[in-house]
Scaffold this motif. Sequence first.
Motif, mmCIF file in Angstrom:
data_model
loop_
_atom_site.group_PDB
_atom_site.id
_atom_site.type_symbol
_atom_site.label_atom_id
_atom_site.label_comp_id
_atom_site.label_asym_id
_atom_site.label_seq_id
_atom_site.Cartn_x
_atom_site.Cartn_y
_atom_site.Cartn_z
ATOM 1 N N GLU A 43 0.832 -1.212 0.000
ATOM 2 C CA GLU A 43 0.000 0.000 0.000
ATOM 3 C C GLU A 43 0.863 1.258 0.000
ATOM 4 O O GLU A 43 0.562 2.222 -0.709
ATOM 5 N N GLU A 44 1.941 1.249 0.771
ATOM 6 C CA GLU A 44 2.841 2.411 0.804
ATOM 7 C C GLU A 44 3.521 2.613 -0.550
ATOM 8 O O GLU A 44 3.602 3.736 -1.042
ATOM 9 N N LEU A 45 4.000 1.543 -1.155
ATOM 10 C CA LEU A 45 4.645 1.647 -2.463
ATOM 11 C C LEU A 45 3.695 2.247 -3.494
ATOM 12 O O LEU A 45 4.097 3.099 -4.299
ATOM 13 N N LYS A 58 11.060 -0.344 -3.030
ATOM 14 C CA LYS A 58 10.806 -1.760 -3.301
ATOM 15 C C LYS A 58 12.063 -2.588 -3.013
ATOM 16 O O LYS A 58 11.990 -3.633 -2.362
ATOM 17 N N ALA A 59 13.205 -2.136 -3.486
ATOM 18 C CA ALA A 59 14.463 -2.855 -3.285
ATOM 19 C C ALA A 59 14.832 -2.956 -1.805
ATOM 20 O O ALA A 59 15.429 -3.947 -1.371
ATOM 21 N N ALA A 60 14.464 -1.979 -1.031
ATOM 22 C CA ALA A 60 14.809 -1.956 0.389
ATOM 23 C C ALA A 60 13.813 -2.702 1.271
ATOM 24 O O ALA A 60 14.199 -3.273 2.298
ATOM 25 N N LYS A 61 12.543 -2.719 0.890
ATOM 26 C CA LYS A 61 11.490 -3.177 1.801
ATOM 27 C C LYS A 61 10.839 -4.519 1.461
ATOM 28 O O LYS A 61 10.198 -5.122 2.316
ATOM 29 N N PHE A 62 10.943 -4.987 0.213
ATOM 30 C CA PHE A 62 10.191 -6.173 -0.198
ATOM 31 C C PHE A 62 11.028 -7.451 -0.148
ATOM 32 O O PHE A 62 12.126 -7.500 -0.693
ATOM 33 N N SER A 117 1.620 -7.211 -9.611
ATOM 34 C CA SER A 117 2.948 -6.773 -9.189
ATOM 35 C C SER A 117 2.856 -5.820 -8.001
ATOM 36 O O SER A 117 1.793 -5.277 -7.714
ATOM 37 N N PRO A 118 3.975 -5.586 -7.320
ATOM 38 C CA PRO A 118 3.954 -4.651 -6.192
ATOM 39 C C PRO A 118 3.402 -3.274 -6.562
ATOM 40 O O PRO A 118 2.662 -2.671 -5.789
ATOM 41 N N SER A 119 3.709 -2.781 -7.756
ATOM 42 C CA SER A 119 3.231 -1.464 -8.179
ATOM 43 C C SER A 119 1.737 -1.463 -8.490
ATOM 44 O O SER A 119 1.104 -0.418 -8.490
ATOM 45 N N CYS A 166 12.149 -11.825 -7.787
ATOM 46 C CA CYS A 166 10.753 -11.428 -7.975
ATOM 47 C C CYS A 166 10.228 -10.970 -6.614
ATOM 48 O O CYS A 166 10.111 -11.762 -5.675
ATOM 49 N N PHE A 167 9.924 -9.677 -6.506
ATOM 50 C CA PHE A 167 9.413 -9.116 -5.262
ATOM 51 C C PHE A 167 8.014 -9.638 -4.988
ATOM 52 O O PHE A 167 7.199 -9.777 -5.904
ATOM 53 N N LEU A 168 7.736 -9.905 -3.712
ATOM 54 C CA LEU A 168 6.456 -10.485 -3.309
ATOM 55 C C LEU A 168 5.566 -9.432 -2.651
ATOM 56 O O LEU A 168 5.849 -8.984 -1.534
ATOM 57 N N PRO A 169 4.479 -9.053 -3.329
ATOM 58 C CA PRO A 169 3.571 -8.044 -2.816
ATOM 59 C C PRO A 169 2.386 -8.676 -2.075
ATOM 60 O O PRO A 169 2.297 -9.899 -1.943
ATOM 61 N N TYR A 170 1.481 -7.844 -1.672
ATOM 62 C CA TYR A 170 0.181 -8.265 -1.157
ATOM 63 C C TYR A 170 -0.788 -8.260 -2.326
ATOM 64 O O TYR A 170 -0.927 -7.257 -3.037
#
Length: 184
Positions: A43-45, A58-62, A117-119, A166-170
Amino acid sequence: MYQEEPHFSFFRAPVRNVIPYKQISLLDTWRYITGHYARRRTEELRQIRDPKYARMYKAAKFDYCTFSGTFSVRREDKLIRHSGLLCLDFDHLPDVEGLFPELLQDEYFDTMLLFRSPSGDGLKWIIPTDLTECSHADFFRSVSAYIAETYRVSVDSSGKDVCRACFLPYDPGAYLSPDFSQAL
């Protein structure tokens, strides 16, 4: 019919961390994505408007995974075992919700896992690979050409890299193949 799940490496954030935390399965990944683990950061991203800052966030938090295999270190030459999976990444789609069901109905490829995707403006499509006749990169290029011709969208070329993060989002609407959801 239930089949044994492939496993692949899972990494804790940040992306510069290249040592796997553990191995996970498609079911584990689906539970992570549909659970609340990444909800707040996703949600923040999606509120960040500066593309450069969004990439850094994304690189720092996911947390992330390498769908195509298990690794001792996230480097191509440190592949322990290929998972038999390929992650196709679609970025900046004009109609995410329109492509989602089309991919689920694809006549040639079975969807193992599909999520936003995260975005929020792209998709991650996880399909099985057949590496008996070609390499991971060649299989990726063939599938990418098929997707461009069939769906008129391009695939992020980084997927040809077997150790691609591969970043993992909600995504509470993520799809998991019924072959792997028997344990639910």
